[in-house]
Design a protein around this motif. Sequence first.
Motif, mmCIF file in Angstrom:
data_model
loop_
_atom_site.group_PDB
_atom_site.id
_atom_site.type_symbol
_atom_site.label_atom_id
_atom_site.label_comp_id
_atom_site.label_asym_id
_atom_site.label_seq_id
_atom_site.Cartn_x
_atom_site.Cartn_y
_atom_site.Cartn_z
ATOM 1 N N TRP A 44 18.715 29.277 44.220
ATOM 2 C CA TRP A 44 20.070 29.761 43.920
ATOM 3 C C TRP A 44 21.040 29.497 45.061
ATOM 4 C CZ3 TRP A 44 20.603 29.934 39.099
ATOM 5 C CH2 TRP A 44 19.544 30.332 38.275
ATOM 6 N N CYS A 51 27.358 29.114 40.230
ATOM 7 C CA CYS A 51 26.688 30.417 40.136
ATOM 8 C C CYS A 51 27.393 31.484 40.955
ATOM 9 C CB CYS A 51 25.244 30.286 40.580
ATOM 10 S SG CYS A 51 24.274 29.335 39.396
ATOM 11 N N THR A 52 28.567 31.176 41.451
ATOM 12 C CA THR A 52 29.307 32.156 42.252
ATOM 13 C C THR A 52 30.201 32.992 41.344
ATOM 14 O OG1 THR A 52 29.260 30.714 44.182
ATOM 15 C CG2 THR A 52 30.948 32.430 44.156
ATOM 16 N N LEU A 53 30.057 34.291 41.478
ATOM 17 C CA LEU A 53 30.807 35.215 40.630
ATOM 18 C C LEU A 53 32.014 35.740 41.397
ATOM 19 C CD1 LEU A 53 30.801 36.902 37.958
ATOM 20 C CD2 LEU A 53 29.639 38.672 39.273
ATOM 21 N N ILE A 55 34.970 38.652 41.047
ATOM 22 C CA ILE A 55 35.431 39.835 40.299
ATOM 23 C C ILE A 55 36.684 40.376 40.972
ATOM 24 C CG2 ILE A 55 34.796 42.121 39.405
ATOM 25 C CD1 ILE A 55 31.900 41.459 39.811
ATOM 26 N N LYS A 56 37.763 40.448 40.217
ATOM 27 C CA LYS A 56 39.013 40.978 40.780
ATOM 28 C C LYS A 56 39.008 42.500 40.771
ATOM 29 C CE LYS A 56 41.782 37.018 39.420
ATOM 30 N NZ LYS A 56 42.430 36.518 38.210
ATOM 31 N N GLY A 57 39.900 43.062 41.566
ATOM 32 C CA GLY A 57 39.953 44.511 41.732
ATOM 33 C C GLY A 57 40.111 45.293 40.444
ATOM 34 N N SER A 261 27.102 43.597 37.253
ATOM 35 C CA SER A 261 25.815 42.902 37.169
ATOM 36 C C SER A 261 25.627 42.236 35.811
ATOM 37 C CB SER A 261 24.671 43.883 37.445
ATOM 38 O OG SER A 261 24.682 44.241 38.812
ATOM 39 N N ARG A 264 27.416 39.054 36.065
ATOM 40 C CA ARG A 264 26.676 38.146 36.951
ATOM 41 C C ARG A 264 25.476 37.536 36.222
ATOM 42 N NH1 ARG A 264 23.586 39.020 42.731
ATOM 43 N NH2 ARG A 264 23.580 36.780 43.170
ATOM 44 N N ILE A 268 24.665 33.519 35.578
ATOM 45 C CA ILE A 268 23.431 32.850 36.048
ATOM 46 C C ILE A 268 22.672 32.262 34.850
ATOM 47 C CG2 ILE A 268 21.181 33.266 37.144
ATOM 48 C CD1 ILE A 268 23.298 33.459 39.263
ATOM 49 N N CYS B 51 40.805 42.898 47.334
ATOM 50 C CA CYS B 51 39.871 43.645 46.482
ATOM 51 C C CYS B 51 39.044 42.720 45.590
ATOM 52 C CB CYS B 51 40.625 44.661 45.636
ATOM 53 S SG CYS B 51 41.285 45.993 46.636
ATOM 54 N N THR B 52 39.121 41.441 45.833
ATOM 55 C CA THR B 52 38.360 40.497 45.013
ATOM 56 C C THR B 52 36.982 40.270 45.636
ATOM 57 O OG1 THR B 52 40.366 39.425 44.240
ATOM 58 C CG2 THR B 52 38.330 38.155 44.069
ATOM 59 N N LEU B 53 35.964 40.465 44.822
ATOM 60 C CA LEU B 53 34.582 40.330 45.299
ATOM 61 C C LEU B 53 34.043 38.960 44.923
ATOM 62 C CD1 LEU B 53 32.095 41.877 46.493
ATOM 63 C CD2 LEU B 53 31.467 42.367 44.134
ATOM 64 N N VAL B 54 33.391 38.305 45.869
ATOM 65 C CA VAL B 54 32.752 37.017 45.602
ATOM 66 C C VAL B 54 31.253 37.163 45.878
ATOM 67 C CG1 VAL B 54 32.651 34.584 46.251
ATOM 68 C CG2 VAL B 54 34.858 35.779 46.227
ATOM 69 N N ILE B 55 30.431 36.884 44.868
ATOM 70 C CA ILE B 55 28.969 36.976 45.040
ATOM 71 C C ILE B 55 28.367 35.609 44.752
ATOM 72 C CG2 ILE B 55 26.869 38.190 44.334
ATOM 73 C CD1 ILE B 55 28.532 40.421 43.213
ATOM 74 N N LYS B 56 27.667 35.071 45.710
ATOM 75 C CA LYS B 56 27.017 33.768 45.518
ATOM 76 C C LYS B 56 25.710 33.914 44.740
ATOM 77 C CE LYS B 56 28.943 31.700 49.662
ATOM 78 N NZ LYS B 56 28.685 31.737 51.104
ATOM 79 N N GLY B 57 25.238 32.811 44.212
ATOM 80 C CA GLY B 57 24.041 32.821 43.377
ATOM 81 C C GLY B 57 22.811 33.425 44.034
ATOM 82 N N ASP B 59 22.876 35.716 46.585
ATOM 83 C CA ASP B 59 23.146 37.000 47.246
ATOM 84 C C ASP B 59 22.409 38.138 46.536
ATOM 85 O OD1 ASP B 59 24.885 35.927 49.107
ATOM 86 O OD2 ASP B 59 26.700 36.398 47.967
ATOM 87 N N ASP B 260 25.147 44.513 43.141
ATOM 88 C CA ASP B 260 26.453 43.879 42.936
ATOM 89 C C ASP B 260 27.541 44.955 42.917
ATOM 90 O OD1 ASP B 260 24.932 41.485 42.469
ATOM 91 O OD2 ASP B 260 24.594 42.183 40.418
ATOM 92 N N ARG B 264 30.599 45.926 45.507
ATOM 93 C CA ARG B 264 31.966 46.021 44.999
ATOM 94 C C ARG B 264 32.598 47.366 45.391
ATOM 95 N NH1 ARG B 264 34.553 45.862 38.914
ATOM 96 N NH2 ARG B 264 36.623 45.406 39.680
#
Lengths: 404, 404
Positions: A44, A51-53, A55-57, A261, A264, A268, B51-57, B59, B260, B264
């Motif tokens: 990954w 695969c990067t998610l 999410i805005k506030g 999640s 996410r 994926i 406030c924007t969250l970025v999660i990589k594949g 993470d 996740d 956040r």
Amino acid sequence: MCGTEKLSAKPTLNKCSLSSDNVTKEDNLINLDHGDPTVYESFWGKMGEKCTLVIKGNDLMSYMSDTRRLCWFLEPELEGAITRFHRVAGNAAVEDRYVVIGTGSTQLYQAVLYALTAPGSGAGPVPVVSAAPYYSQYQAETDLLCSGLYKWGGDAYAYDKDGPYIEVVTSPNNPDGNIREAVVNRSGTGEGKVLYDLAYYWPQYTPITRPADYDIMYFTFSKSTGHAGSRIGWALVKDEEVARKMTKFIELSSIGVSKDSQIRAAKIMGAICDSYQDLKSGNSENFFEFAHQLMAKRWKRLREVVAEVSEVFSLPKYPKEYCLFHGEFTESYPAYAWLKSNESIEDCEKFLREHCKIAGRGGRRFGVDPSYVRVTMLSREEAFEQFLQRLLSVKDIKKRALIV
Amino acid sequence: MCGTEKLSAKPTLNKCSLSSDNVTKEDNLINLDHGDPTVYESFWGKMGEKCTLVIKGNDLMSYMSDTRRLCWFLEPELEGAITRFHRVAGNAAVEDRYVVIGTGSTQLYQAVLYALTAPGSGAGPVPVVSAAPYYSQYQAETDLLCSGLYKWGGDAYAYDKDGPYIEVVTSPNNPDGNIREAVVNRSGTGEGKVLYDLAYYWPQYTPITRPADYDIMYFTFSKSTGHAGSRIGWALVKDEEVARKMTKFIELSSIGVSKDSQIRAAKIMGAICDSYQDLKSGNSENFFEFAHQLMAKRWKRLREVVAEVSEVFSLPKYPKEYCLFHGEFTESYPAYAWLKSNESIEDCEKFLREHCKIAGRGGRRFGVDPSYVRVTMLSREEAFEQFLQRLLSVKDIKKRALIV
């Protein structure tokens, strides 16, 4: 009283101090007790943007996802991804089924027990059985609240009582990797209900011989793609009333499941499905091929090591079967090594801990004798290498005549 | 048998078909039954990058967060953010306490009940009481699995039995917004345990008169910032053994909490705290000021409308208190309007539904008489406007002499 007292005496996940490579700092013990699927991180890590998610506030703030649907807290995007994911893997029938989402399959297991027993019959709690060796947490999860609806009933092979019961079938089985069917022979009486925990029925672990087609079956993000931290599980349920009661359980337990999640997981799963529809991408970008090859390589190396210490340990053998996903005969490469020690070692878990500095989970936790131990095959590379080296060190122990 | 049968007859969140503005398409009913905190979406929509969250594949894939800590599935980043968040709000003492994370405060409520009653005493389930009007879900959550450890005991004011008991204190109270303390007068006997649900003890809803300093108290991301979809709650617990058992409950119920969403929540809480430390930022960027002003405005408008239909409805009054957060005397602006109808209307929920097309939650669900109804004040703007208009329409109904 129910099983809580016993529980607190059992080993827990947080008893030892782990560094990120599974090795405790205090006693140099390598912890392979739990099935943390960190083996897939490297895959990954290479996937980048797709695969990067993000999410805005103000995204995903409501409790609700789609209140017109039975499972009102299930994001439609995830429901679509689950359906597509199963069609790509070919491991489950998805037509005419309700999808119910849970905080991992652990919550879904409890939701199913509730759905199959509530409202109570008044005849006392319904026994829940599973064929030994069974998943070590089922008993503790079942008896957690001393429910009047259901209670742990032990090994399904030994179960011969009359009246309603629930059988849990884990296939491939945790801990031993075998393909299973129900064993309590009371079909047709209408008294038994069967639920299928298919957490490991994915092409990297076992040949996919047909799409599973049971009334109640569940899967988990943790073991399919390795994203355990997201706590996403899903059930495919034929009966509307069962799905409705499961939804009610999850509403009252946690008012739904993390939407962050869910989205996410959808992303994926979607990326995996895209890779199988994009003919230009090489095999290296296809998750199930990557994971299958990696598990095959680990099992090959483990079997080589165990062959060298075959006077002390043995491993189960699995039949080759035609896998519809891979389009060829393949072996099983289970998520756990189910090691058995020879007769001279009474307690295999203790032996591994003391002589090899490996923490595994002993047979008694799975309802069988302590000559067995379960060791995860899903650790990070470094921990897996250490596992092999330490297992091999048994040769020196033998030389030093510590084993009679 | 326990409460499951009654449960299935109760209205559920997914019984009606809602569009995004809370209005059902079929019958034009506006659904204000639940406390979905979508009121804050507009604020978070303006926050942009911070406030924007970025999660990589790759993470956050592991089950574990920090296995050296008691609550091993709590992300250290979130623990830090929670501590900082309470220090900024000034609403809870955080020193010398364990933080235990849950899938919303709903899961934590059940974790506390387990922690205070397991292993069972053998003397039968411990009664759980709360002063009426009490949160409508406590009974159903408590009796969900017909536990042998605890059971719902009803209104705390009416409780006079001997032996162990648990009292839940919700403050400010859901549904009526009042500040509360325990009411069962058995302190000192050691038989009663008290837990504090402080979901609404934040500066937008009520004057913060002191940092809450109880042995067991819990909060939720849903009502503090409005991020209900993330399902994050946290408890602050003084006693190590209670915190350990709560952690065990959450391990066996769901093997932890979405990482996740934890990350956040840490990001959103961090952004709020940053805004209070950045002197350059105007008030408009400070969440609690924004939310407080918005709630004040809604309550002012609601009180004006209720004044116009005062022959039919009334609202509670709240004392002004000095708020340490705002540095001035402030009123309470609760998350729910707790409407009471006059004597001629027997069932306020039914009246609102039939005559105003407003779905609220009736008094019986909260353990009091049906002349009360709870209506959320946390809906989106459009739904709130419709609520006021429809409430005002009672004047016309009166004119048409539908009310005797």
